[in-house]
Design a protein around this motif. Sequence first.
Motif, PDB file in Angstrom:
ATOM      1  N   THR A 113       4.915  13.958   0.259  1.00 55.24           N
ATOM      2  CA  THR A 113       5.539  12.822   0.934  1.00 55.24           C
ATOM      3  C   THR A 113       4.811  11.526   0.562  1.00 55.24           C
ATOM      4  O   THR A 113       3.671  11.537   0.078  1.00 55.24           O
ATOM      5  CB  THR A 113       5.511  12.998   2.458  1.00 55.24           C
ATOM      6  N   THR A 114       5.491  10.412   0.794  1.00 54.34           N
ATOM      7  CA  THR A 114       4.934   9.097   0.466  1.00 54.34           C
ATOM      8  C   THR A 114       5.082   8.162   1.664  1.00 54.34           C
ATOM      9  O   THR A 114       6.146   8.122   2.301  1.00 54.34           O
ATOM     10  CB  THR A 114       5.648   8.477  -0.748  1.00 54.34           C
ATOM     11  N   THR A 115       4.034   7.433   1.961  1.00 53.09           N
ATOM     12  CA  THR A 115       4.054   6.415   3.012  1.00 53.09           C
ATOM     13  C   THR A 115       3.808   5.054   2.378  1.00 53.09           C
ATOM     14  O   THR A 115       2.856   4.890   1.615  1.00 53.09           O
ATOM     15  CB  THR A 115       2.971   6.681   4.075  1.00 53.09           C
ATOM     16  N   THR A 116       4.674   4.097   2.692  1.00 50.77           N
ATOM     17  CA  THR A 116       4.537   2.746   2.150  1.00 50.77           C
ATOM     18  C   THR A 116       4.258   1.764   3.289  1.00 50.77           C
ATOM     19  O   THR A 116       4.997   1.746   4.292  1.00 50.77           O
ATOM     20  CB  THR A 116       5.809   2.317   1.393  1.00 50.77           C
ATOM     21  N   ILE A 117       3.217   0.979   3.134  1.00 50.53           N
ATOM     22  CA  ILE A 117       2.842  -0.029   4.129  1.00 50.53           C
ATOM     23  C   ILE A 117       2.760  -1.379   3.431  1.00 50.53           C
ATOM     24  O   ILE A 117       2.016  -1.538   2.461  1.00 50.53           O
ATOM     25  CB  ILE A 117       1.483   0.303   4.781  1.00 50.53           C
ATOM     26  N   VAL A 118       3.536  -2.340   3.899  1.00 48.06           N
ATOM     27  CA  VAL A 118       3.528  -3.685   3.333  1.00 48.06           C
ATOM     28  C   VAL A 118       2.657  -4.574   4.218  1.00 48.06           C
ATOM     29  O   VAL A 118       2.957  -4.758   5.402  1.00 48.06           O
ATOM     30  CB  VAL A 118       4.947  -4.262   3.213  1.00 48.06           C
ATOM     31  N   SER A 119       1.589  -5.103   3.660  1.00 38.98           N
ATOM     32  CA  SER A 119       0.671  -5.945   4.415  1.00 38.98           C
ATOM     33  C   SER A 119       1.185  -7.378   4.477  1.00 38.98           C
ATOM     34  O   SER A 119       1.892  -7.843   3.572  1.00 38.98           O
ATOM     35  CB  SER A 119      -0.723  -5.933   3.782  1.00 38.98           C
ATOM     36  N   ASP A 120       0.817  -8.077   5.546  1.00 38.73           N
ATOM     37  CA  ASP A 120       1.171  -9.489   5.660  1.00 38.73           C
ATOM     38  C   ASP A 120       0.391 -10.293   4.618  1.00 38.73           C
ATOM     39  O   ASP A 120      -0.809 -10.056   4.405  1.00 38.73           O
ATOM     40  CB  ASP A 120       0.838 -10.012   7.055  1.00 38.73           C
ATOM     41  N   PRO A 121       1.031 -11.261   3.955  1.00 39.27           N
ATOM     42  CA  PRO A 121       0.337 -12.077   2.937  1.00 39.27           C
ATOM     43  C   PRO A 121      -0.820 -12.862   3.540  1.00 39.27           C
ATOM     44  O   PRO A 121      -0.730 -13.359   4.666  1.00 39.27           O
ATOM     45  CB  PRO A 121       1.438 -13.011   2.427  1.00 39.27           C
TER      46      PRO A 121
ATOM     47  N   ASN B 132       0.856  -1.190   0.000  1.00 40.40           N
ATOM     48  CA  ASN B 132       0.000   0.000   0.000  1.00 40.40           C
ATOM     49  C   ASN B 132       0.891   1.238   0.000  1.00 40.40           C
ATOM     50  O   ASN B 132       1.707   1.420   0.916  1.00 40.40           O
ATOM     51  CB  ASN B 132      -0.899   0.022   1.243  1.00 40.40           C
ATOM     52  N   ARG B 133       0.733   2.087  -1.001  1.00 45.29           N
ATOM     53  CA  ARG B 133       1.550   3.307  -1.101  1.00 45.29           C
ATOM     54  C   ARG B 133       0.629   4.522  -1.104  1.00 45.29           C
ATOM     55  O   ARG B 133      -0.261   4.639  -1.952  1.00 45.29           O
ATOM     56  CB  ARG B 133       2.415   3.273  -2.357  1.00 45.29           C
ATOM     57  N   ILE B 134       0.844   5.414  -0.151  1.00 43.07           N
ATOM     58  CA  ILE B 134       0.016   6.620  -0.034  1.00 43.07           C
ATOM     59  C   ILE B 134       0.834   7.826  -0.485  1.00 43.07           C
ATOM     60  O   ILE B 134       1.871   8.142   0.106  1.00 43.07           O
ATOM     61  CB  ILE B 134      -0.459   6.830   1.418  1.00 43.07           C
TER      62      ILE B 134
END
Length: 218
Positions: free
Chosen positions: A153-161, A145-147
């Motif tokens: 600015t950019t925030t990146t969130i990697v979700s658990d599979p 997930n990239r906001i």
Amino acid sequence: MKKLVTLLFLIPLTLLAQQNAPEWHLGISIKPEVSAMTIHDKDESSKAEYGFTGGLTLGYNIAPSLTFETGIYYGIKNISHSQGGLIFGSDIDPQAGVLGTSELIREVQLNDIEIPIQAKYFFFKQLYFRSGLGINLLSERSFENRINHSDGTTTTIVSDPESYLNYSATIGIGYMQPIGEKMNFNIEPFIKYYFRDNIIPITHLYNIGLNAALTLKL
């Protein structure tokens, strides 16, 4: 009288069985395809991404014009979905209020294991129409997930599979070319739609691709 009616009913079936003996065939299939998500809001968009599916098929011809097929397929789907018009804390100034909106981009790569149950109806010589359903086990290889915020600015969130079950419907129109007495080559454009929205809420995955298959009569 009953014996006569029974005899008249059995004779056509017997002749049909003699002329069109049921036969099995085994095949291998490769499907290059693109994947995208359905859109339900003006601020949403989905970019078509390339993927592939391949697997084995097992078919049973019950008549010259009708074949049932099943098998097992493995595919990799790539999904890119964006949603704009979102407001986060970074988009709000305590005095000036809302400064702008942010965009959420979801990039997903999925494993797709499918068991299909499909029918092929030959309506003109080697031309056929295919339709059927599939049971799909989807497992995420990656989910990012990239906001992109309004302030740059950019925030990146990697979700658990995660893994989940889905169900799909496939339709296609294809052409079958015999190769000798035992083999056939099939080429078929198709579209597949997934019924459950368990990948991204309120959206549904769909694929458009080309099925190339080689089958062998058993």
